[in-house]
Design a protein around this motif. Structure first.
Motif, mmCIF file in Angstrom:
data_model
loop_
_atom_site.group_PDB
_atom_site.id
_atom_site.type_symbol
_atom_site.label_atom_id
_atom_site.label_comp_id
_atom_site.label_asym_id
_atom_site.label_seq_id
_atom_site.Cartn_x
_atom_site.Cartn_y
_atom_site.Cartn_z
ATOM 1 N N TYR A 101 0.829 -1.209 0.000
ATOM 2 C CA TYR A 101 0.000 0.000 0.000
ATOM 3 C C TYR A 101 0.867 1.265 0.000
ATOM 4 C CZ TYR A 101 -3.361 3.509 1.586
ATOM 5 O OH TYR A 101 -4.138 4.640 1.690
ATOM 6 N N VAL A 102 1.878 1.292 0.868
ATOM 7 C CA VAL A 102 2.776 2.450 0.936
ATOM 8 C C VAL A 102 3.554 2.610 -0.368
ATOM 9 C CG1 VAL A 102 4.825 3.385 2.104
ATOM 10 C CG2 VAL A 102 2.979 2.350 3.443
ATOM 11 N N ALA A 103 3.893 1.481 -1.027
ATOM 12 C CA ALA A 103 4.620 1.533 -2.297
ATOM 13 C C ALA A 103 3.735 1.995 -3.448
ATOM 14 C CB ALA A 103 5.209 0.159 -2.619
ATOM 15 N N GLY A 104 2.437 2.147 -3.192
ATOM 16 C CA GLY A 104 1.521 2.640 -4.214
ATOM 17 C C GLY A 104 1.142 1.617 -5.267
ATOM 18 N N LEU A 105 1.191 0.344 -4.915
ATOM 19 C CA LEU A 105 0.856 -0.703 -5.876
ATOM 20 C C LEU A 105 -0.652 -0.836 -6.032
ATOM 21 C CD1 LEU A 105 3.378 -3.481 -4.756
ATOM 22 C CD2 LEU A 105 3.600 -1.938 -6.709
ATOM 23 N N PRO A 106 -1.132 -1.162 -7.231
ATOM 24 C CA PRO A 106 -2.554 -1.468 -7.425
ATOM 25 C C PRO A 106 -2.955 -2.698 -6.614
ATOM 26 C CG PRO A 106 -1.458 -1.084 -9.536
ATOM 27 C CD PRO A 106 -0.377 -1.186 -8.492
ATOM 28 N N LEU A 107 -4.256 -2.944 -6.485
ATOM 29 C CA LEU A 107 -4.761 -3.982 -5.599
ATOM 30 C C LEU A 107 -4.180 -5.360 -5.898
ATOM 31 C CD1 LEU A 107 -6.639 -4.959 -3.366
ATOM 32 C CD2 LEU A 107 -8.453 -5.176 -5.091
ATOM 33 N N LEU A 108 -4.210 -5.792 -7.171
ATOM 34 C CA LEU A 108 -3.740 -7.139 -7.485
ATOM 35 C C LEU A 108 -2.245 -7.294 -7.213
ATOM 36 C CD1 LEU A 108 -5.713 -7.956 -10.761
ATOM 37 C CD2 LEU A 108 -6.213 -8.661 -8.410
ATOM 38 N N GLU A 109 -1.474 -6.279 -7.611
ATOM 39 C CA GLU A 109 -0.039 -6.318 -7.343
ATOM 40 C C GLU A 109 0.234 -6.314 -5.835
ATOM 41 O OE1 GLU A 109 -0.269 -4.883 -11.542
ATOM 42 O OE2 GLU A 109 -1.437 -4.664 -9.705
ATOM 43 N N LEU A 110 -0.574 -5.570 -5.092
ATOM 44 C CA LEU A 110 -0.438 -5.526 -3.638
ATOM 45 C C LEU A 110 -0.638 -6.908 -3.027
ATOM 46 C CD1 LEU A 110 -1.923 -2.810 -1.316
ATOM 47 C CD2 LEU A 110 -2.278 -5.203 -0.779
ATOM 48 N N LEU A 111 -1.654 -7.614 -3.496
ATOM 49 C CA LEU A 111 -1.934 -8.957 -2.978
ATOM 50 C C LEU A 111 -0.817 -9.941 -3.313
ATOM 51 C CD1 LEU A 111 -5.745 -9.235 -3.805
ATOM 52 C CD2 LEU A 111 -4.700 -8.861 -1.565
ATOM 53 N N VAL A 112 -0.264 -9.826 -4.508
ATOM 54 C CA VAL A 112 0.830 -10.710 -4.910
ATOM 55 C C VAL A 112 2.079 -10.441 -4.068
ATOM 56 C CG1 VAL A 112 2.456 -11.247 -6.764
ATOM 57 C CG2 VAL A 112 0.017 -11.103 -7.253
ATOM 58 N N VAL A 113 2.411 -9.161 -3.889
ATOM 59 C CA VAL A 113 3.588 -8.796 -3.099
ATOM 60 C C VAL A 113 3.443 -9.255 -1.653
ATOM 61 C CG1 VAL A 113 4.818 -6.827 -2.097
ATOM 62 C CG2 VAL A 113 4.356 -6.886 -4.544
ATOM 63 N N ALA A 114 2.232 -9.142 -1.092
ATOM 64 C CA ALA A 114 2.005 -9.617 0.275
ATOM 65 C C ALA A 114 2.250 -11.122 0.366
ATOM 66 C CB ALA A 114 0.580 -9.286 0.718
ATOM 67 N N GLY A 115 1.852 -11.872 -0.656
ATOM 68 C CA GLY A 115 2.128 -13.305 -0.682
ATOM 69 C C GLY A 115 3.610 -13.605 -0.788
ATOM 70 N N ALA A 145 5.342 -14.782 -7.814
ATOM 71 C CA ALA A 145 5.824 -13.881 -8.857
ATOM 72 C C ALA A 145 5.452 -14.389 -10.248
ATOM 73 C CB ALA A 145 7.336 -13.711 -8.745
ATOM 74 N N ASN A 146 5.548 -15.698 -10.450
ATOM 75 C CA ASN A 146 5.154 -16.275 -11.748
ATOM 76 C C ASN A 146 3.671 -16.110 -12.012
ATOM 77 O OD1 ASN A 146 7.782 -17.073 -12.245
ATOM 78 N ND2 ASN A 146 7.486 -19.147 -11.458
ATOM 79 N N LEU A 147 2.870 -16.138 -10.953
ATOM 80 C CA LEU A 147 1.433 -15.902 -11.088
ATOM 81 C C LEU A 147 1.169 -14.485 -11.572
ATOM 82 C CD1 LEU A 147 -1.479 -16.911 -10.618
ATOM 83 C CD2 LEU A 147 -1.278 -16.131 -8.251
ATOM 84 N N ALA A 148 1.923 -13.522 -11.043
ATOM 85 C CA ALA A 148 1.791 -12.133 -11.480
ATOM 86 C C ALA A 148 2.156 -11.985 -12.958
ATOM 87 C CB ALA A 148 2.673 -11.225 -10.629
ATOM 88 N N LYS A 149 3.193 -12.691 -13.374
ATOM 89 C CA LYS A 149 3.614 -12.642 -14.777
ATOM 90 C C LYS A 149 2.545 -13.224 -15.690
ATOM 91 C CE LYS A 149 7.380 -14.034 -17.878
ATOM 92 N NZ LYS A 149 8.677 -14.743 -17.974
ATOM 93 N N ALA A 150 1.962 -14.359 -15.266
ATOM 94 C CA ALA A 150 0.913 -14.997 -16.065
ATOM 95 C C ALA A 150 -0.321 -14.112 -16.181
ATOM 96 C CB ALA A 150 0.533 -16.343 -15.441
ATOM 97 N N GLY A 151 -0.582 -13.310 -15.140
ATOM 98 C CA GLY A 151 -1.753 -12.434 -15.153
ATOM 99 C C GLY A 151 -1.497 -11.085 -15.788
ATOM 100 N N GLY A 152 -0.285 -10.863 -16.288
ATOM 101 C CA GLY A 152 0.022 -9.600 -16.954
ATOM 102 C C GLY A 152 0.093 -8.410 -16.014
ATOM 103 N N LEU A 153 0.496 -8.630 -14.766
ATOM 104 C CA LEU A 153 0.602 -7.521 -13.810
ATOM 105 C C LEU A 153 1.886 -6.730 -14.065
ATOM 106 C CD1 LEU A 153 -0.648 -9.207 -10.499
ATOM 107 C CD2 LEU A 153 -1.957 -8.173 -12.361
ATOM 108 N N LEU A 154 2.142 -5.718 -13.259
ATOM 109 C CA LEU A 154 3.298 -4.841 -13.471
ATOM 110 C C LEU A 154 4.591 -5.653 -13.582
ATOM 111 C CD1 LEU A 154 2.529 -1.935 -10.944
ATOM 112 C CD2 LEU A 154 2.245 -1.928 -13.431
ATOM 113 N N PRO A 155 5.425 -5.363 -14.568
ATOM 114 C CA PRO A 155 6.656 -6.151 -14.774
ATOM 115 C C PRO A 155 7.666 -6.033 -13.648
ATOM 116 C CG PRO A 155 6.579 -4.245 -16.251
ATOM 117 C CD PRO A 155 5.236 -4.335 -15.623
ATOM 118 N N VAL A 156 7.540 -5.032 -12.790
ATOM 119 C CA VAL A 156 8.500 -4.868 -11.701
ATOM 120 C C VAL A 156 8.394 -5.996 -10.669
ATOM 121 C CG1 VAL A 156 6.986 -3.494 -10.173
ATOM 122 C CG2 VAL A 156 9.477 -3.137 -10.130
#
Length: 412
Positions: A112-126, A347-358
């Motif tokens: 949240y503090v990093a300003g990530l969108p909701l889906l990216e936020l959930l992935v990073v928390a995982g 992280a691979n799940l984020a890539k498969a879902g087309g989330l932010l490349p960072v």
């Protein structure tokens, strides 16, 4: 033409050289395996115009690495037992809940503090919540801490994390890949995962007399084939019901540790654990692209600092609720710092879902840093505890105060 056998031979030689170097420097071998894998991985560059990149053999080495995880967790289960796990049931649930609550909350706040969108936020928390079963297992075995009283809590937290992971991946994959998720499906997945673990542990313990008779095999060759068949079938089946295959291997080890053949199994499995375990960490290094790490340095460093703080707090709290000494509590928090295979899955799940490349370079650098410093912190637990006790008074705790004699005197 692909020379896969030659590539794997070179890979084993590099792993061996890394081990020799770490032994010479008296340093944890895990970072060496990971770094040498990065240096010769498919994403690296040619050295002095000689292409040493492991490209054609990378998928096979990755599969061998997965086998390494199974042997690491299986051996750790042998060193433990269902009996010890059952006796610590309540403290494991409490400790696992504390660990997930603290680290998952910090992960959400960080995103949240990093300003990530909701889906990216959930992935990073995982990514920042789940520790590496393979690295934790390797460290416990290498430092000969499998008999320590806090090891029960550490193993319990690992298993508790997997139940959480089964639920969380169901939720996040539904959101990331399809944009929706079913509450009933999530609940069913969680119940299946938990039910499978309980069934293996309870049924396995009841079946110990039968297992003693069935495993009464003279031939080491046949004996080992039977053990391997059980290990791979249970671990493979657990993956089909969304329980990590590594946890399936751990469950098999826990059950077989109750049999009269435990010492024989341990003796035969040890060379496989060491060989395939080393390949696992090398294969993890192969997946990291060194050139992609620069854009995620500060994000990764901030996450590492937050993880260290969260793990320390969770270890202290969980250890105290279990009646363990401050030293043992510090050991819990520092032993489960390392992140690895589960973070990469997110992280691979984020890539498969087309989330932010960072997300990909962030996860790789974050995992690498913690894979390097995690074993170091675990090795130096006694020194760290001494410093904390002197500087902070360890939050009012003192050696031996209001603690059982065994826990208070445990030397880590």
């Amino acid at each position: 033409m692909n020379y896969i056998v030659f590539e794997i031979g070179v890979a084993i030689a590099l792993i061996a050289l890394s081990g020799l170097l770490s032994a010479k420097l008296r340093f944890s071998v895990i970072p060496f395996y990971i770094l040498v894998g990065m240096a010769v991985g498919p994403h690296s560059f040619s050295w002095w115009h000689i292409d040493l990149r492991f490209i054609s053999s990378a998928p096979l080495i990755e599969f061998l690495g997965r086998i390494g995880v199974l042997f690491l967790l299986f051996y750790l289960g042998l060193e433990f037992s269902v009996g010890r796990l059952v006796k610590s049931g309540r403290s494991i649930v409490v400790g696992g809940t504390i660990y997930i609550l603290i680290n998952f909350t910090l992960g959400l706040l960080f995103g949240y503090v990093a300003g990530l969108p909701l889906l990216e936020l959930l992935v990073v928390a995982g990514i920042t919540t789940i520790s590496s079963s393979a690295i934790v297992a390797k460290v416990l075995v290498d430092l000969k801490r499998t008999a320590n009283p806090e090891t029960e809590m550490i193993l319990g937290i690992i298993m508790f994390e997997d139940v959480f992971l089964a639920i969380y991946i169901s939720v996040v994959s539904g959101l990331v890949l399809s944009g929706s998720t079913s509450i009933g499906g999530i609940a069913l997945s969680a119940l299946i995962a938990l039910g499978f673990m309980l069934f293996v542990l309870i049924a396995g313990r009841k079946a110990v007399p039968l297992l003693n008779r069935l495993l009464n095999i003279r031939s080491n060759e046949l004996f080992m084939l039977v053990i391997f068949a059980v290990l791979f079938i249970i671990a493979g089946f657990s993956e089909t019901i969304h329980v990590a295959e590594a946890i399936g291997a751990l469950l098999v080890g826990l059950v077989l540790a109750e049999t009269e053949h435990m010492k024989r199994i341990e003796h035969l499995i040890l060379p496989f654990r060491d060989f395939f375990g080393a390949i696992f960490f090398f294969s993890f290094g192969l997946t990291i692209d060194p050139l992609s790490l620069g854009g995620a340095v500060w994000l990764s460093l901030a996450a590492v600092a937050l993880t260290l703080a969260g793990n320390f707090a969770a270890g202290m709290w969980a250890g105290r609720t279990a009646g363990l000494s401050p030293k043992a509590s510090v050991n819990i928090g520092l032993t489960i710092v390392a992140r690895g295979e589960f973070s990469i899955i997110m992280a691979n799940l984020a890539k498969a879902g087309g989330l932010l490349p960072v997300i990909q370079p962030f996860a790789a650098l974050y995992v690498l840093i913690l894979a390097v410093i995690g074993p170091l912190l675990t090795k130096e637990t006694k020194l760290i505890y001494g410093g904390l006790e002197r500087v902070l008074g360890l939050f009012g705790w003192r050696r031996g105060k209001n603690l059982p004699e065994k826990a208070a005197s445990q030397d880590l």
